[in-house]
Design a protein around this motif. Structure first.
Motif, PDB file in Angstrom:
ATOM      1  N   LEU A  31     -37.383 -18.316  16.731  1.00 61.05           N
ATOM      2  CA  LEU A  31     -36.649 -18.760  17.916  1.00 61.05           C
ATOM      3  C   LEU A  31     -35.285 -19.314  17.522  1.00 61.05           C
ATOM      4  O   LEU A  31     -34.278 -19.061  18.190  1.00 61.05           O
ATOM      5  CB  LEU A  31     -37.458 -19.838  18.656  1.00 61.05           C
ATOM      6  N   PHE A  32     -35.256 -20.104  16.425  1.00 62.88           N
ATOM      7  CA  PHE A  32     -34.017 -20.694  15.936  1.00 62.88           C
ATOM      8  C   PHE A  32     -33.835 -20.382  14.449  1.00 62.88           C
ATOM      9  O   PHE A  32     -34.783 -19.989  13.765  1.00 62.88           O
ATOM     10  CB  PHE A  32     -34.036 -22.227  16.104  1.00 62.88           C
ATOM     11  N   THR A  33     -32.631 -20.608  13.954  1.00 67.48           N
ATOM     12  CA  THR A  33     -32.382 -20.577  12.511  1.00 67.48           C
ATOM     13  C   THR A  33     -33.002 -21.832  11.927  1.00 67.48           C
ATOM     14  O   THR A  33     -32.524 -22.940  12.164  1.00 67.48           O
ATOM     15  CB  THR A  33     -30.872 -20.523  12.224  1.00 67.48           C
ATOM     16  N   ILE A  62     -32.273 -25.681  13.195  1.00 73.35           N
ATOM     17  CA  ILE A  62     -33.115 -26.379  14.171  1.00 73.35           C
ATOM     18  C   ILE A  62     -34.573 -26.077  13.850  1.00 73.35           C
ATOM     19  O   ILE A  62     -34.946 -24.921  13.672  1.00 73.35           O
ATOM     20  CB  ILE A  62     -32.816 -25.950  15.624  1.00 73.35           C
ATOM     21  N   ARG A  63     -35.385 -27.138  13.779  1.00 73.43           N
ATOM     22  CA  ARG A  63     -36.826 -26.965  13.597  1.00 73.43           C
ATOM     23  C   ARG A  63     -37.536 -27.680  14.739  1.00 73.43           C
ATOM     24  O   ARG A  63     -37.700 -28.895  14.718  1.00 73.43           O
ATOM     25  CB  ARG A  63     -37.281 -27.515  12.236  1.00 73.43           C
ATOM     26  N   ALA A  64     -37.933 -26.905  15.727  1.00 69.65           N
ATOM     27  CA  ALA A  64     -38.554 -27.507  16.908  1.00 69.65           C
ATOM     28  C   ALA A  64     -39.655 -26.609  17.460  1.00 69.65           C
ATOM     29  O   ALA A  64     -39.827 -26.480  18.663  1.00 69.65           O
ATOM     30  CB  ALA A  64     -37.498 -27.769  17.973  1.00 69.65           C
ATOM     31  N   GLY A  65     -40.407 -25.969  16.574  1.00 76.81           N
ATOM     32  CA  GLY A  65     -41.501 -25.105  16.997  1.00 76.81           C
ATOM     33  C   GLY A  65     -41.821 -24.078  15.936  1.00 76.81           C
ATOM     34  O   GLY A  65     -41.058 -23.885  14.994  1.00 76.81           O
ATOM     35  N   HIS A  68     -42.179 -23.594  10.979  1.00 79.91           N
ATOM     36  CA  HIS A  68     -41.339 -24.669  10.445  1.00 79.91           C
ATOM     37  C   HIS A  68     -41.003 -25.630  11.581  1.00 79.91           C
ATOM     38  O   HIS A  68     -39.912 -25.625  12.129  1.00 79.91           O
ATOM     39  CB  HIS A  68     -40.067 -24.092   9.823  1.00 79.91           C
ATOM     40  N   ASN A  69     -41.967 -26.459  11.942  1.00 78.19           N
ATOM     41  CA  ASN A  69     -41.816 -27.362  13.078  1.00 78.19           C
ATOM     42  C   ASN A  69     -41.832 -28.811  12.595  1.00 78.19           C
ATOM     43  O   ASN A  69     -42.860 -29.312  12.154  1.00 78.19           O
ATOM     44  CB  ASN A  69     -42.962 -27.126  14.071  1.00 78.19           C
ATOM     45  N   ASP A  70     -40.687 -29.469  12.697  1.00 77.33           N
ATOM     46  CA  ASP A  70     -40.600 -30.873  12.290  1.00 77.33           C
ATOM     47  C   ASP A  70     -40.584 -31.819  13.489  1.00 77.33           C
ATOM     48  O   ASP A  70     -40.411 -33.022  13.337  1.00 77.33           O
ATOM     49  CB  ASP A  70     -39.329 -31.106  11.461  1.00 77.33           C
TER      50      ASP A  70
END
Length: 274
Positions: A31-33, A62-65, A68-70
């Protein structure tokens, strides 16, 4: 200063400096880089030609899902973010473990001036070569850890390989133990840099196929190296984020470091506002 110093160092060692790619990746699986390697995934897999053999950049992430979700870590440990910047140097079929480790050590100790005695390194238990190089370059015995800590992959499939991480000791006043110990999450040892040695491509059947050439993929968070260099206990207290944190405190009428529950909330709002 950190960004400029990093890029200048690698430019002087033959790396082509490139701008940050978009946060929206050209990759349907993401979804994101989420990391510095995302723009170069095709090169690393060998499906795209390399435009240079050595590259360095500062990549917005961005890690929001997803894998690699932080998101659930943000605010609780003082060093994770939904949005962050990743310093990276890359070798597309050029240098490999020895030169990558030597440059990492030189930059951290001789250029950034970090105390060598406070740096702890980890490697994958199968990577005897990297452990031997660390001993030669720094005199340090690497801590050998498993897949969870020292094996990196972009996702369920794609380029992957063993990695070596550099951690910094914030001091005895901080709780926590060495990487690989039961209390490693206490906060004393913070991971600042990760050198990934991409040797394989994991296919859809779960098999590890050796890549036609070896690549190096490194990532060091701007916020984390700033925290260490500026001698503060969290990334939220660095000059990258403190002005936002101070404004959040002003608007809410709360004081930072008053109590843990309030501090978590202040850090979450600061991160999301950023």
């Amino acid at each position: 200063d950190i960004r400029k110093t990093f890029l200048s160092y690698f430019e002087s060692r033959g790396h082509k400096i490139v701008p940050s790619a978009s946060l929206i990746p050209n990759d349907p699986s993401l979804l994101f880089t989420v990391a510095g390697m995302v723009p170069w995934k095709g090169i690393l897999q060998g499906t795209e030609p390399a435009f240079a053999t050595r590259v360095a950049d500062v990549q917005k992430c961005i890690r929001a899902g997803g894998k690699h979700n932080d998101l659930e870590e943000v605010g609780f440990d003082g060093r994770h973010h939904t949005f962050f910047e990743m310093l990276g140097n890359w070798s597309f079929g050029d240098y490999f473990k020895e030169e990558a480790i030597a440059m990492s050590w030189e930059l951290l100790t001789s250029v950034f001036g970090l105390d060598p005695n406070r740096i702890v390194v980890t490697t994958h238990y199968s990577d005897d070569e990297a452990a031997a190089i660390w001993k030669k370059v720094s005199g340090k015995d690497a801590i050998l850890l498993g897949d969870k800590d020292n094996w990196w992959s972009a996702g369920d499939t794609g380029p992957c390989g063993p990695c070596t991480e550099m951690h910094y000791d914030l001091g005895e006043d901080m709780p926590g133990g060495l990487p690989g110990t039961p209390d490693e999450d206490g906060g004393r040892f913070v991971e600042i840099w990760n050198d990934v040695f991409m040797q394989y491509n994991k296919n859809e059947e779960g098999k590890f196929v050796p890549l036609g050439r070896h690549n190096v993929d490194t990532g060091m968070g701007v916020e984390r190296i700033a925290m260490v260099a500026q001698g503060v206990e969290s990334t939220f207290e660095t000059d990258v984020l403190k002005h936002i944190l101070n404004k959040v405190c002003e608007i809410t009428g709360k004081t930072y470091k008053e109590n843990n529950k309030t501090d978590i909330s202040l850090r979450i709002v600061t991160d999301h506002a950023r």
